[in-house]
Write a protein that holds these residues in place. Sequence first.
Motif, mmCIF file in Angstrom:
data_model
loop_
_atom_site.group_PDB
_atom_site.id
_atom_site.type_symbol
_atom_site.label_atom_id
_atom_site.label_comp_id
_atom_site.label_asym_id
_atom_site.label_seq_id
_atom_site.Cartn_x
_atom_site.Cartn_y
_atom_site.Cartn_z
ATOM 1 N N ASN A 1 0.685 -1.277 -0.026
ATOM 2 C CA ASN A 1 0.017 0.102 0.017
ATOM 3 C C ASN A 1 1.021 1.206 -0.033
ATOM 4 O OD1 ASN A 1 -2.582 1.253 -0.143
ATOM 5 N ND2 ASN A 1 -2.636 1.106 2.154
ATOM 6 N N ALA A 2 1.962 1.327 -0.757
ATOM 7 C CA ALA A 2 2.758 2.420 -0.758
ATOM 8 C C ALA A 2 2.241 3.600 -1.186
ATOM 9 C CB ALA A 2 4.176 1.733 -1.671
ATOM 10 N N VAL A 3 1.363 3.530 -2.115
ATOM 11 C CA VAL A 3 1.144 5.149 -2.875
ATOM 12 C C VAL A 3 0.565 5.590 -1.464
ATOM 13 C CG1 VAL A 3 -0.302 6.135 -4.334
ATOM 14 C CG2 VAL A 3 1.134 4.185 -5.061
ATOM 15 N N LYS A 4 -0.505 5.035 -0.923
ATOM 16 C CA LYS A 4 -1.713 5.721 -0.077
ATOM 17 C C LYS A 4 -0.727 6.102 1.305
ATOM 18 C CE LYS A 4 -5.916 5.425 2.598
ATOM 19 N NZ LYS A 4 -5.320 5.966 3.728
ATOM 20 N N LYS A 5 0.220 5.306 1.653
ATOM 21 C CA LYS A 5 0.705 5.442 2.791
ATOM 22 C C LYS A 5 1.726 6.585 2.704
ATOM 23 C CE LYS A 5 2.720 4.430 6.940
ATOM 24 N NZ LYS A 5 1.732 4.588 8.158
ATOM 25 N N LEU A 6 2.408 6.682 1.649
ATOM 26 C CA LEU A 6 3.178 7.860 1.331
ATOM 27 C C LEU A 6 2.460 9.336 1.606
ATOM 28 C CD1 LEU A 6 5.879 9.229 1.039
ATOM 29 C CD2 LEU A 6 5.687 8.793 -1.537
ATOM 30 N N ILE A 7 1.475 9.238 0.792
ATOM 31 C CA ILE A 7 0.480 10.451 0.865
ATOM 32 C C ILE A 7 0.042 10.889 2.149
ATOM 33 C CG2 ILE A 7 -1.797 11.386 -0.054
ATOM 34 C CD1 ILE A 7 0.412 11.476 -2.047
ATOM 35 N N ASP A 8 -0.406 9.726 2.985
ATOM 36 C CA ASP A 8 -0.859 10.008 4.532
ATOM 37 C C ASP A 8 0.323 10.400 5.169
ATOM 38 O OD1 ASP A 8 -3.277 9.038 3.719
ATOM 39 O OD2 ASP A 8 -2.739 7.170 4.595
ATOM 40 N N LEU A 9 1.615 10.204 4.853
ATOM 41 C CA LEU A 9 2.756 10.590 5.693
ATOM 42 C C LEU A 9 3.109 12.277 5.170
ATOM 43 C CD1 LEU A 9 5.141 7.734 5.574
ATOM 44 C CD2 LEU A 9 4.103 8.552 7.515
ATOM 45 N N LEU A 10 2.991 12.378 4.166
ATOM 46 C CA LEU A 10 3.262 14.060 3.503
ATOM 47 C C LEU A 10 2.278 14.953 4.012
ATOM 48 C CD1 LEU A 10 4.305 13.152 -0.206
ATOM 49 C CD2 LEU A 10 5.730 13.510 1.846
ATOM 50 N N GLY A 11 1.093 14.455 3.865
ATOM 51 C CA GLY A 11 -0.246 15.372 4.380
ATOM 52 C C GLY A 11 -0.351 16.529 3.258
ATOM 53 N N PRO A 12 -1.416 17.390 3.431
ATOM 54 C CA PRO A 12 -1.771 18.403 2.759
ATOM 55 C C PRO A 12 -0.476 19.134 1.988
ATOM 56 C CG PRO A 12 -3.255 18.414 4.491
ATOM 57 C CD PRO A 12 -2.080 17.507 4.982
ATOM 58 N N GLU A 13 -0.775 19.649 0.657
ATOM 59 C CA GLU A 13 -0.003 20.322 0.214
ATOM 60 C C GLU A 13 0.683 21.790 0.648
ATOM 61 O OE1 GLU A 13 -0.339 20.308 -4.114
ATOM 62 O OE2 GLU A 13 -0.348 18.361 -4.226
ATOM 63 N N ASP A 14 -0.429 22.332 1.489
ATOM 64 C CA ASP A 14 -0.303 23.570 1.949
ATOM 65 C C ASP A 14 0.331 23.198 3.679
ATOM 66 O OD1 ASP A 14 -0.420 25.819 3.249
ATOM 67 O OD2 ASP A 14 -2.495 26.407 2.850
ATOM 68 N N PRO A 15 1.714 23.607 3.660
ATOM 69 C CA PRO A 15 2.036 23.516 5.299
ATOM 70 C C PRO A 15 1.322 23.779 6.128
ATOM 71 C CG PRO A 15 3.715 24.072 3.406
ATOM 72 C CD PRO A 15 2.493 24.229 2.987
ATOM 73 N N LYS A 16 0.599 25.072 6.066
ATOM 74 C CA LYS A 16 -0.103 25.449 7.167
ATOM 75 C C LYS A 16 -1.468 24.371 7.614
ATOM 76 C CE LYS A 16 1.232 30.263 6.298
ATOM 77 N NZ LYS A 16 0.498 31.724 6.043
ATOM 78 N N LEU A 17 -1.986 24.060 6.509
ATOM 79 C CA LEU A 17 -3.087 23.202 6.815
ATOM 80 C C LEU A 17 -2.335 21.831 7.417
ATOM 81 C CD1 LEU A 17 -5.898 22.267 6.490
ATOM 82 C CD2 LEU A 17 -5.594 21.526 4.157
ATOM 83 N N ALA A 18 -1.324 21.461 6.891
ATOM 84 C CA ALA A 18 -0.441 20.338 7.301
ATOM 85 C C ALA A 18 -0.472 20.355 8.833
ATOM 86 C CB ALA A 18 0.446 19.874 6.658
ATOM 87 N N GLN A 19 0.067 21.433 9.515
ATOM 88 C CA GLN A 19 0.350 21.867 10.658
ATOM 89 C C GLN A 19 -0.889 21.814 11.458
ATOM 90 O OE1 GLN A 19 2.545 25.396 10.788
ATOM 91 N NE2 GLN A 19 4.345 24.513 9.534
ATOM 92 N N ALA A 20 -1.887 22.529 10.881
ATOM 93 C CA ALA A 20 -3.523 22.464 11.672
ATOM 94 C C ALA A 20 -3.698 20.873 11.919
ATOM 95 C CB ALA A 20 -4.370 23.239 11.006
ATOM 96 N N LEU A 21 -3.402 19.980 10.943
ATOM 97 C CA LEU A 21 -4.027 18.699 11.245
ATOM 98 C C LEU A 21 -3.200 17.823 12.148
ATOM 99 C CD1 LEU A 21 -4.843 17.990 7.548
ATOM 100 C CD2 LEU A 21 -6.507 18.478 9.399
ATOM 101 N N ASP A 22 -1.664 17.744 11.976
ATOM 102 C CA ASP A 22 -0.752 17.062 12.475
ATOM 103 C C ASP A 22 0.626 17.629 12.318
ATOM 104 O OD1 ASP A 22 0.810 15.187 13.851
ATOM 105 O OD2 ASP A 22 -0.384 13.552 12.988
ATOM 106 N N SER A 23 1.324 17.969 13.525
ATOM 107 C CA SER A 23 2.469 18.645 13.344
ATOM 108 C C SER A 23 3.566 17.809 13.122
ATOM 109 C CB SER A 23 2.766 19.261 14.677
ATOM 110 O OG SER A 23 2.859 18.296 15.693
#
Length: 252
Positions: free
Chosen positions: A180-202
């Motif tokens: 399940n490499a594709v989904k796992k990597l996308i989940d680790l990276l998070g949203p393309e906007d770093p601010k949104l990523a920080q709001a979801l999970d630092s």
Amino acid sequence: MSSPVLVCALRRINAFTVLADALKRLTPCREKRSTSGSLLQTVMALTPEVTFRQAILFFTEMDFVTGKMCFYLNKSCCTFYLCFEERLWVSLVCFVTGAQILCTVLLIKPGVWSHSLAKILRKLDLEKFTVVGMKHINLEPDVASRLLSSEVKQDPAVLEAHCTYLTSGTALVLCLQRPNAVKKLIDLLGPEDPKLAQALDSFLWRAQYGISTVQNGFYGSKSYQIAVRDMKLFFPEGLCHAECQTLEEEEV
């Protein structure tokens, strides 16, 4: 017929076993709640072969809510598409046999990998990824634009900002392998906007390494079909160790 029936096409790993267990648990509930004597009757396909025959009897490709199944094969530089029935069969086999070992592509953007590579490789190891391809690359503008979404390409100014950054220095591109490499990597990276990523999970990677939607640290293949495209783009010479059944099917 006296009344209509509901026909469902369900998909998940170990679908036959899981659905059979679920129906067994539901049977006592139906018996207790029924007062009319007409219990809800269920008919379940028990094998991939029966499922295949019933699926093509009741459904067309456009009926599947997940969209078209885009399996394709590449042989002697001549790409051809499987018919719906063949792609459906491949899909059934994949979900019966369990989670497949897949490959995906991670591109670490300029300015990130040069001072954080050791930490990133350690994170990949902890997440059970195997690196099967790695190279430094100076992206050309046409290659950089192929990595960008259609939404980005709609705005010329945004497109230019992304391409300028991606071609501003050396990037590091990795081909990664795991179930399940594709989904796992996308989940680790998070949203393309770093601010949104920080709001979801630092702890999301773009939250840790990203600065803006342009300088967000990473590019990751968003689907298996895109991952195959990216592998052919960045690793045309092949991979060092890719025991990947689905990838082999792409190269038949």
